[in-house]
Design an enzyme around this catalytic site. Structure first.
Site, PDB file in Angstrom:
ATOM      1  N   ASP A  14      36.849  33.866  43.520  1.00 23.91           N
ATOM      2  CA  ASP A  14      37.407  35.133  44.005  1.00 23.91           C
ATOM      3  C   ASP A  14      36.466  35.779  45.012  1.00 23.91           C
ATOM      4  O   ASP A  14      35.385  36.242  44.644  1.00 23.91           O
ATOM      5  CB  ASP A  14      37.622  36.091  42.826  1.00 23.91           C
ATOM      6  CG  ASP A  14      38.808  35.690  41.969  1.00 23.91           C
ATOM      7  OD1 ASP A  14      39.910  35.531  42.527  1.00 23.91           O
ATOM      8  OD2 ASP A  14      38.628  35.536  40.742  1.00 23.91           O
ATOM      9  N   MET A  66      35.875  38.852  47.390  1.00 20.77           N
ATOM     10  CA  MET A  66      36.331  40.243  47.591  1.00 20.77           C
ATOM     11  C   MET A  66      35.369  40.945  48.540  1.00 20.77           C
ATOM     12  O   MET A  66      34.159  40.771  48.443  1.00 20.77           O
ATOM     13  CB  MET A  66      36.350  40.996  46.262  1.00 20.77           C
ATOM     14  CG  MET A  66      37.178  40.328  45.179  1.00 20.77           C
ATOM     15  SD  MET A  66      37.291  41.397  43.719  1.00 20.77           S
ATOM     16  CE  MET A  66      37.981  40.232  42.524  1.00 20.77           C
ATOM     17  N   HIS A 125      40.216  32.308  46.537  1.00 14.46           N
ATOM     18  CA  HIS A 125      41.210  33.383  46.604  1.00 14.46           C
ATOM     19  C   HIS A 125      40.585  34.534  47.376  1.00 14.46           C
ATOM     20  O   HIS A 125      39.666  35.187  46.880  1.00 14.46           O
ATOM     21  CB  HIS A 125      41.579  33.782  45.160  1.00 14.46           C
ATOM     22  CG  HIS A 125      42.485  34.955  45.059  1.00 14.46           C
ATOM     23  ND1 HIS A 125      42.680  35.643  43.876  1.00 14.46           N
ATOM     24  CD2 HIS A 125      43.279  35.567  45.977  1.00 14.46           C
ATOM     25  CE1 HIS A 125      43.546  36.622  44.069  1.00 14.46           C
ATOM     26  NE2 HIS A 125      43.915  36.610  45.333  1.00 14.46           N
ATOM     27  N   MET A 158      50.257  37.357  41.573  1.00 16.85           N
ATOM     28  CA  MET A 158      49.242  38.092  40.808  1.00 16.85           C
ATOM     29  C   MET A 158      49.894  38.732  39.581  1.00 16.85           C
ATOM     30  O   MET A 158      50.936  39.377  39.693  1.00 16.85           O
ATOM     31  CB  MET A 158      48.612  39.197  41.669  1.00 16.85           C
ATOM     32  CG  MET A 158      47.778  38.742  42.850  1.00 16.85           C
ATOM     33  SD  MET A 158      46.264  37.868  42.437  1.00 16.85           S
ATOM     34  CE  MET A 158      45.407  39.004  41.349  1.00 16.85           C
ATOM     35  N   ASP A 173      47.633  34.582  38.155  1.00 20.21           N
ATOM     36  CA  ASP A 173      46.219  34.980  38.146  1.00 20.21           C
ATOM     37  C   ASP A 173      46.116  36.396  37.598  1.00 20.21           C
ATOM     38  O   ASP A 173      46.641  37.335  38.186  1.00 20.21           O
ATOM     39  CB  ASP A 173      45.689  34.913  39.587  1.00 20.21           C
ATOM     40  CG  ASP A 173      44.213  35.264  39.701  1.00 20.21           C
ATOM     41  OD1 ASP A 173      43.539  35.427  38.665  1.00 20.21           O
ATOM     42  OD2 ASP A 173      43.740  35.361  40.858  1.00 20.21           O
ATOM     43  N   GLY A 187      39.937  33.680  33.848  1.00 19.04           N
ATOM     44  CA  GLY A 187      38.532  34.080  33.932  1.00 19.04           C
ATOM     45  C   GLY A 187      37.954  34.366  32.564  1.00 19.04           C
ATOM     46  O   GLY A 187      37.308  33.518  31.941  1.00 19.04           O
TER      47      GLY A 187
END
Ligand code: DX5
Ligand code: ZN
Length: 231
Positions: A35, A37, A66, A137, A175, A197
């Protein structure tokens, strides 16, 4: 249509010992979810280029990146150069997402687009024939450990129906909040790729946790197929 896959999200791993964390899950999976971000697209900052490059050296698992960033057309190709196998971006922040899909394909990567809980499948419909993965999502992007949003699952079924009607082949990834209690519902709706996760890296035996999720997803997919549900 696709065999279920679990993609542990390293967001829930201990970044100070990331190589060892990834080795923990490697016996059970063929992908890790990364991930990225930027503090703009989402109110959180995680990791970027150097970490992807280090992971590439540390593991042969597929790196499924992602991107929760506002400038995917600049950074996604760079991440592919550094070793990302698959890149998923949120297309509403890009002026020309189809061109970015083609650019990443020309680099040899698989390409996904993601929709947040508020975004309908119709928002990305013109991209669906061109992508390898649709990420639906099941939490608001930005943080791990949030509660699963079951109300997102009808979009998984819609995407699966669109795929069947249009002879498309993209995977459908979910996700956010995927755990023992939620993975089967997502699989029954038609998801085939499950990012997890906290439920994997929060377990004492990470490989066992990933295998358990996979078994539950498989059982639910088989069940959905035999009863005419899902897609
Ligand atoms: C959230 C990230 C997820 C996150 C999922 O924005 O995209 O990949 O790591 O974490 P869990 O499985 O804990 O909900
Ligand atoms: Zn993610």
């Amino acid at each position: 249509m696709h065999e279920p896959r679990i993609a542990p999200s390293i967001l829930a791993a201990d970044f100070a010992r990331l190589g060892a964390e990834v080795e923990d899950v490697a016996p059970a999976v063929d992908t890790v979810h990364v991930d990225v971000m930027d503090g703009h697209y989402v109110p959180n900052i995680t990791l970027g280029h150097p970490v992807v490059a280090s992971l590439r050296k540390a593991t042969e698992l597929e790196l499924d990146c992602h991107l929760m960033i506002t400038d995917p057309s600049t950074y996604a190709p760079q991440l592919v150069e550094l070793g990302a196998d698959s890149v998923t971006f949120h297309p509403e922040v890009d002026d020309d997402p189809l061109t970015l899909v083609h650019t990443l394909h020309e680099q040899g990567a698989r390409v996904g687009v993601a929709i947040k809980p508020a975004h309908p499948v119709s928002m990305v419909e013109e991209l669906l024939a061109h992508i390898d993965l649709l990420l639906v999502m099941t939490v608001e992007p930005g943080f791990g450990g949030q509660a699963f949003r079951e109300e997102c699952l009808p979009k998984v079924s819609q995407a699966a129906a669109w795929r069947a009607a249009n002879a498309a082949t993209f995977r459908i990834q979910v996700d956010g909040g995927i755990a023992d209690a939620t993975v089967a519902a997502a699989a029954r709706a038609g998801a085939d790729t499950f990012v997890a996760g906290s439920s994997v890296f929060g377990a004492d035996d990470r490989a066992a946790a990933a295998r358990d999720l996979l078994e539950r997803a498989r059982a639910a997919s088989v069940d959905a197929t035999s009863t005419g549900g899902g897609a």
